[in-house]
Design an enzyme around this catalytic site. Structure first.
Site, PDB file in Angstrom:
ATOM      1  N   LEU A 160      37.225  -3.329 -27.759  1.00 59.05           N
ATOM      2  CA  LEU A 160      36.166  -3.295 -26.761  1.00 59.05           C
ATOM      3  C   LEU A 160      35.281  -4.522 -26.896  1.00 59.05           C
ATOM      4  O   LEU A 160      35.220  -5.148 -27.961  1.00 59.05           O
ATOM      5  CB  LEU A 160      35.344  -2.017 -26.926  1.00 59.05           C
ATOM      6  CG  LEU A 160      36.137  -0.708 -26.855  1.00 59.05           C
ATOM      7  CD1 LEU A 160      35.228   0.479 -27.140  1.00 59.05           C
ATOM      8  CD2 LEU A 160      36.828  -0.555 -25.520  1.00 59.05           C
ATOM      9  N   SER A 161      34.567  -4.846 -25.847  1.00 60.36           N
ATOM     10  CA  SER A 161      33.727  -6.047 -25.870  1.00 60.36           C
ATOM     11  C   SER A 161      32.597  -5.947 -26.886  1.00 60.36           C
ATOM     12  O   SER A 161      32.031  -6.962 -27.281  1.00 60.36           O
ATOM     13  CB  SER A 161      33.155  -6.331 -24.483  1.00 60.36           C
ATOM     14  OG  SER A 161      32.273  -5.307 -24.097  1.00 60.36           O
ATOM     15  N   CYS A 162      32.279  -4.726 -27.343  1.00 59.95           N
ATOM     16  CA  CYS A 162      31.228  -4.563 -28.359  1.00 59.95           C
ATOM     17  C   CYS A 162      31.776  -4.804 -29.761  1.00 59.95           C
ATOM     18  O   CYS A 162      31.122  -4.504 -30.752  1.00 59.95           O
ATOM     19  CB  CYS A 162      30.553  -3.201 -28.237  1.00 59.95           C
ATOM     20  SG  CYS A 162      31.685  -1.821 -28.164  1.00 59.95           S
ATOM     21  N   ARG A 163      32.979  -5.361 -29.828  1.00 57.13           N
ATOM     22  CA  ARG A 163      33.604  -5.815 -31.073  1.00 57.13           C
ATOM     23  C   ARG A 163      34.083  -4.690 -31.980  1.00 57.13           C
ATOM     24  O   ARG A 163      34.099  -4.828 -33.189  1.00 57.13           O
ATOM     25  CB  ARG A 163      32.669  -6.727 -31.871  1.00 57.13           C
ATOM     26  CG  ARG A 163      32.103  -7.890 -31.108  1.00 57.13           C
ATOM     27  CD  ARG A 163      33.176  -8.937 -30.853  1.00 57.13           C
ATOM     28  NE  ARG A 163      32.619 -10.145 -30.296  1.00 57.13           N
ATOM     29  CZ  ARG A 163      32.615 -10.423 -28.988  1.00 57.13           C
ATOM     30  NH1 ARG A 163      33.112  -9.581 -28.144  1.00 57.13           N
ATOM     31  NH2 ARG A 163      32.128 -11.562 -28.555  1.00 57.13           N
ATOM     32  N   VAL A 164      34.450  -3.562 -31.375  1.00 56.86           N
ATOM     33  CA  VAL A 164      35.010  -2.454 -32.136  1.00 56.86           C
ATOM     34  C   VAL A 164      36.229  -1.902 -31.404  1.00 56.86           C
ATOM     35  O   VAL A 164      36.428  -2.156 -30.224  1.00 56.86           O
ATOM     36  CB  VAL A 164      33.984  -1.309 -32.352  1.00 56.86           C
ATOM     37  CG1 VAL A 164      32.785  -1.800 -33.152  1.00 56.86           C
ATOM     38  CG2 VAL A 164      33.538  -0.711 -31.033  1.00 56.86           C
TER      39      VAL A 164
END
Length: 191
Positions: A160-164
């Site tokens: 995901l773009s939230c880096r997870v």
């Protein structure tokens, strides 16, 4: 060259784009739909404009992008005129806010007003963070929308773009187009 009088007119798709990072995939979706011969009209929310520009979607769809509920180009209002004779109403990405607006009949922007005016099948491709997707309130809204007859595609698991890693990725354009094509094969439009 004009199509022959007996040639079927192209299927009309309204492509709603909302304010999430996955809006970049919407450009590819728009391009692929246009290349497949669909008449694509893009409507973008104010949030979507923060992620991707109107010029990109206008070039890919071959039509001006509509962003405002009050537009002199639509004497009856864009929510009335753009909802006419649609074969499918597609929102990709569909944010948590958009799902909530649709589920509860809130009409405070052009896209949510169009949703209420629309009579065509609705395809929603959610995209958000994993914690947002898994919120009880979001899942209640999803169930309401399914009960209302909306077709939900995804979201998918992955980076995901939230880096997870998690669930919240917007489905790929090819998967969304497969769902749209399946809708058209399953029966007449609801316009």
């Amino acid at each position: 060259m004009n199509p022959s009088p007996s040639a079927p007119s192209p299927k009309r798709i309204l492509l709603g784009i909302t304010g999430g990072i996955a809006a970049y995939k919407s450009a590819d979706l728009c391009s692929k739909l246009a290349q497949a011969g669909y008449h694509v009209q893009v409507v973008m929310t104010a949030g979507a404009l923060e992620f991707i520009g109107e010029a990109t979607l206008a070039a890919l769809s071959g039509r001006p992008v509509v962003t405002r509920g009050f537009d002199a180009g639509f004497p009856l209002g864009p929510h009335i005129e753009l909802a006419r004779q649609l074969d499918a109403f597609v929102v990709a990405p569909a944010t948590a806010a958009t799902l909530s607006h649709f589920a509860h009949g809130a009409a405070d922007d052009l896209l949510s007003t169009l949703y209420l005016q629309n009579t065509a099948p609705v395809v929603l491709a959610p995209a958000m963070s994993d914690p947002m997707w898994n919120q009880a309130s979001v899942q209640r809204n999803v169930e309401i929308l399914r009960g209302d007859g909306c077709h939900l595609i995804g979201p998918e698991k992955g980076w995901l773009s939230c880096r997870v890693q998690g669930t919240g990725r917007m489905s790929e354009p090819a998967k969304i187009i497969s769902e749209i094509n399946a809708l058209f094969l399953s029966g007449p439009s609801h316009s």
